[in-house]
Design an enzyme around this catalytic site. Sequence first.
Site, mmCIF file in Angstrom:
data_model
loop_
_atom_site.group_PDB
_atom_site.id
_atom_site.type_symbol
_atom_site.label_atom_id
_atom_site.label_comp_id
_atom_site.label_asym_id
_atom_site.label_seq_id
_atom_site.Cartn_x
_atom_site.Cartn_y
_atom_site.Cartn_z
ATOM 1 N N ILE A 1 0.848 -1.208 0.000
ATOM 2 C CA ILE A 1 0.000 0.000 0.000
ATOM 3 C C ILE A 1 0.881 1.256 0.000
ATOM 4 O O ILE A 1 0.592 2.246 -0.673
ATOM 5 C CB ILE A 1 -0.961 -0.001 1.214
ATOM 6 C CG1 ILE A 1 -1.763 -1.311 1.255
ATOM 7 C CG2 ILE A 1 -1.902 1.187 1.150
ATOM 8 C CD1 ILE A 1 -2.554 -1.532 2.546
ATOM 9 N N SER B 1 -7.073 -1.096 10.573
ATOM 10 C CA SER B 1 -7.631 -2.214 9.805
ATOM 11 C C SER B 1 -9.028 -2.550 10.290
ATOM 12 O O SER B 1 -9.360 -2.369 11.469
ATOM 13 C CB SER B 1 -6.692 -3.409 10.015
ATOM 14 O OG SER B 1 -7.358 -4.600 9.744
ATOM 15 N N THR C 1 -9.905 -5.285 11.016
ATOM 16 C CA THR C 1 -9.805 -6.340 12.051
ATOM 17 C C THR C 1 -10.060 -5.780 13.456
ATOM 18 O O THR C 1 -10.313 -6.558 14.368
ATOM 19 C CB THR C 1 -8.425 -7.028 12.036
ATOM 20 O OG1 THR C 1 -7.429 -6.018 12.136
ATOM 21 C CG2 THR C 1 -8.204 -7.853 10.794
ATOM 22 N N TYR D 1 -3.159 -9.646 15.787
ATOM 23 C CA TYR D 1 -2.913 -8.560 14.819
ATOM 24 C C TYR D 1 -3.899 -7.407 15.039
ATOM 25 O O TYR D 1 -3.505 -6.241 15.149
ATOM 26 C CB TYR D 1 -3.013 -9.100 13.386
ATOM 27 C CG TYR D 1 -3.087 -8.015 12.341
ATOM 28 C CD1 TYR D 1 -1.988 -7.214 12.075
ATOM 29 C CD2 TYR D 1 -4.266 -7.779 11.629
ATOM 30 C CE1 TYR D 1 -2.061 -6.193 11.121
ATOM 31 C CE2 TYR D 1 -4.345 -6.781 10.680
ATOM 32 C CZ TYR D 1 -3.241 -5.983 10.424
ATOM 33 O OH TYR D 1 -3.334 -4.983 9.493
ATOM 34 N N LYS E 1 -3.403 -3.353 16.340
ATOM 35 C CA LYS E 1 -3.898 -2.145 15.659
ATOM 36 C C LYS E 1 -4.758 -1.319 16.618
ATOM 37 O O LYS E 1 -4.681 -0.091 16.641
ATOM 38 C CB LYS E 1 -4.703 -2.534 14.409
ATOM 39 C CG LYS E 1 -3.846 -3.070 13.282
ATOM 40 C CD LYS E 1 -2.952 -1.980 12.708
ATOM 41 C CE LYS E 1 -2.039 -2.488 11.613
ATOM 42 N NZ LYS E 1 -1.054 -1.497 11.176
ATOM 43 N N PHE F 1 -10.367 -1.764 4.541
ATOM 44 C CA PHE F 1 -11.065 -3.032 4.354
ATOM 45 C C PHE F 1 -10.118 -3.962 3.561
ATOM 46 O O PHE F 1 -9.057 -4.267 4.061
ATOM 47 C CB PHE F 1 -12.480 -2.781 3.814
ATOM 48 C CG PHE F 1 -13.373 -2.393 4.985
ATOM 49 C CD1 PHE F 1 -13.154 -1.208 5.698
ATOM 50 C CD2 PHE F 1 -14.329 -3.257 5.461
ATOM 51 C CE1 PHE F 1 -13.888 -0.897 6.845
ATOM 52 C CE2 PHE F 1 -15.079 -2.954 6.602
ATOM 53 C CZ PHE F 1 -14.858 -1.777 7.293
ATOM 54 N N ASN G 1 -3.855 -13.679 1.548
ATOM 55 C CA ASN G 1 -4.984 -12.897 1.044
ATOM 56 C C ASN G 1 -5.487 -13.502 -0.265
ATOM 57 O O ASN G 1 -4.737 -14.158 -0.990
ATOM 58 C CB ASN G 1 -4.578 -11.440 0.812
ATOM 59 C CG ASN G 1 -4.408 -10.698 2.125
ATOM 60 O OD1 ASN G 1 -4.914 -11.135 3.156
ATOM 61 N ND2 ASN G 1 -3.688 -9.593 2.091
ATOM 62 N N ARG H 1 -16.732 -9.762 1.364
ATOM 63 C CA ARG H 1 -15.756 -8.771 1.807
ATOM 64 C C ARG H 1 -15.923 -7.483 1.005
ATOM 65 O O ARG H 1 -16.540 -7.465 -0.053
ATOM 66 C CB ARG H 1 -14.316 -9.285 1.580
ATOM 67 C CG ARG H 1 -13.950 -10.510 2.422
ATOM 68 C CD ARG H 1 -13.792 -10.137 3.896
ATOM 69 N NE ARG H 1 -13.503 -11.302 4.725
ATOM 70 C CZ ARG H 1 -14.419 -12.064 5.324
ATOM 71 N NH1 ARG H 1 -15.705 -11.788 5.191
ATOM 72 N NH2 ARG H 1 -14.067 -13.087 6.062
ATOM 73 N N ASP I 1 -12.316 -16.337 10.408
ATOM 74 C CA ASP I 1 -12.955 -15.607 9.307
ATOM 75 C C ASP I 1 -14.421 -15.316 9.642
ATOM 76 O O ASP I 1 -15.128 -16.181 10.152
ATOM 77 C CB ASP I 1 -12.907 -16.428 8.010
ATOM 78 C CG ASP I 1 -11.561 -16.323 7.315
ATOM 79 O OD1 ASP I 1 -10.747 -15.463 7.716
ATOM 80 O OD2 ASP I 1 -11.321 -17.098 6.376
HETATM 81 P P1 NAD Z 1 3.503 -4.624 3.440
HETATM 82 O O1 NAD Z 1 4.073 -5.730 4.259
HETATM 83 O O2 NAD Z 1 3.527 -4.771 1.960
HETATM 84 O O3 NAD Z 1 4.216 -3.245 3.821
HETATM 85 C C1 NAD Z 1 4.696 -2.984 5.133
HETATM 86 C C2 NAD Z 1 6.095 -2.409 4.979
HETATM 87 O O4 NAD Z 1 6.611 -2.132 6.280
HETATM 88 C C3 NAD Z 1 7.074 -3.383 4.311
HETATM 89 O O5 NAD Z 1 7.737 -2.712 3.253
HETATM 90 C C4 NAD Z 1 8.041 -3.762 5.425
HETATM 91 O O6 NAD Z 1 9.348 -4.013 4.950
HETATM 92 C C5 NAD Z 1 7.973 -2.539 6.327
HETATM 93 N N1 NAD Z 1 8.299 -2.803 7.730
HETATM 94 C C6 NAD Z 1 7.857 -3.817 8.516
HETATM 95 N N2 NAD Z 1 8.381 -3.700 9.754
HETATM 96 C C7 NAD Z 1 9.156 -2.586 9.758
HETATM 97 C C8 NAD Z 1 9.958 -1.937 10.739
HETATM 98 N N3 NAD Z 1 10.062 -2.436 11.980
HETATM 99 N N4 NAD Z 1 10.627 -0.812 10.397
HETATM 100 C C9 NAD Z 1 10.540 -0.318 9.136
HETATM 101 N N5 NAD Z 1 9.804 -0.891 8.162
HETATM 102 C C10 NAD Z 1 9.117 -2.010 8.476
HETATM 103 O O7 NAD Z 1 2.012 -4.386 3.951
HETATM 104 P P2 NAD Z 1 0.839 -3.524 3.314
HETATM 105 O O8 NAD Z 1 -0.189 -4.457 2.784
HETATM 106 O O9 NAD Z 1 1.369 -2.474 2.431
HETATM 107 O O10 NAD Z 1 0.238 -2.879 4.639
HETATM 108 C C11 NAD Z 1 0.636 -1.596 5.090
HETATM 109 C C12 NAD Z 1 -0.058 -1.291 6.402
HETATM 110 O O11 NAD Z 1 -1.471 -1.387 6.224
HETATM 111 C C13 NAD Z 1 0.297 -2.253 7.533
HETATM 112 O O12 NAD Z 1 0.403 -1.509 8.724
HETATM 113 C C14 NAD Z 1 -0.895 -3.189 7.572
HETATM 114 O O13 NAD Z 1 -1.080 -3.723 8.860
HETATM 115 C C15 NAD Z 1 -2.031 -2.263 7.183
HETATM 116 N N6 NAD Z 1 -3.166 -2.957 6.579
HETATM 117 C C16 NAD Z 1 -2.980 -3.759 5.488
HETATM 118 C C17 NAD Z 1 -4.063 -4.445 4.938
HETATM 119 C C18 NAD Z 1 -3.883 -5.378 3.754
HETATM 120 O O14 NAD Z 1 -4.763 -6.205 3.510
HETATM 121 N N7 NAD Z 1 -2.799 -5.283 2.978
HETATM 122 C C19 NAD Z 1 -5.342 -4.287 5.493
HETATM 123 C C20 NAD Z 1 -5.497 -3.445 6.589
HETATM 124 C C21 NAD Z 1 -4.398 -2.780 7.128
#
Ligand code: NAD
Length: 344
Positions: free
Chosen positions: A15, A127, A129, A151, A155, A181, A202, A234, A299
């Site tokens: 993201i 999230s 969640t 998880y 959050k 979402f 996912n 979803r 789920d």
């Molecule tokens: P992702 O794993 O692709 O990106 C997370 C990034 O954070 C990665 O590049 C990782 O290297 C970096 N990272 C992890 N720990 C770190 C640390 N200690 N220091 C520095 N960098 C660190 O995940 P995403 O899907 O892009 O999600 C981004 C955020 O959105 C997360 O916080 C996730 O919990 C939240 N989120 C994601 C989803 C989903 O379905 N993808 C849904 C809801 C919330």
Amino acid sequence: MNNGTILVTGGTGYIGSHTVVELMQSGFEVVVVDNLDNSDACVIERIGSIVGRKPTLVVADIRDVPKVTAVLQESRVDAVIHFAGLKSVSESCTQPLRYYDVNVVGTLRLLQAMAEARVTKMVFSSSTTVYGNATAVPITEDAPLNPACPYGQTKLVAENVLRDAAGIPGSNWKFAILRYFNPVGAHESGTIGEDPRGVPTNLMPYVSQVAVGRRSKLSIWGQDYPTKDGTAIRDFIHVVDLANGHLAALRALAANGDKVLTVNLGTGRGTSVLELVSTFSEVTGVPVPYEFAARRQGDVAINFADANRALKTLGWKAELDLRAMCRDAWNWQSRNPNGYASQG
Ligand code: NAD
């Protein structure tokens, strides 16, 4: 045009990378802080080829307060978008302490660095969640918060840390807490996208890895939910729409008097797993063999957002439909069958 400088933690992730593109195309300077735990540094080059200029990458852990403070000060950062974190529901059940450390302690350390550098605005990745088993859909932001996995707990704790910080008398903290979402899809260029390590947990990356031949068939968890076709429902949202929600949140933080904005980012539409799979095959012309398997623990049957607050407070709504999500997910996967490792 320079609209300001944004520090994006986790900016090489799924993201984060899409948000960096939208930020830079809207005239922001971007500094990414990422420890590359779940991403590849080549994402920076790819963002550069989409935008025409590259963001700065600082390879660092968000828990490294001196380093993050120095980056915030040296780059004269105006606001932070905080994506960095761990995101697997199932992994969080087996490694809860690691999840609390990165997601909760990491957020605290980042706030400490921001306080030292006098940066007061943050957009935070939360999230759906946090709601756990919602008692009613669509889910509004006022629904009970009752996470069903570590998880989701991390959050919720991080959200509470932000709310409490904003409540400190005389503090200048301003936070936008965005509850995502189900983000899917990829940038239309097909050069950045979701690249899970190991077996995807996912749905969409699993579907597209089956379509590209990396996996033999999809398991659909549960065909006996109380939904129209028996599969779970979803709220899938295109990652580019989601990215733009962050720009809207930045604008709202600058314009709005509220110290904390808590907003769902979803489409407000529920889509069943079978609908997604059949739309994917229809749009791409590629069959996706599947089988039904037992429901997966944790789920929920039906989960989709009430997206009205996002429209009202951020002036944002999702624009891209399920067909665009499938088209763009496939464009990314077919050009990069092995994700970022596909490059020569
Ligand atoms: P992702 O794993 O692709 O990106 C997370 C990034 O954070 C990665 O590049 C990782 O290297 C970096 N990272 C992890 N720990 C770190 C640390 N200690 N220091 C520095 N960098 C660190 O995940 P995403 O899907 O892009 O999600 C981004 C955020 O959105 C997360 O916080 C996730 O919990 C939240 N989120 C994601 C989803 C989903 O379905 N993808 C849904 C809801 C919330």
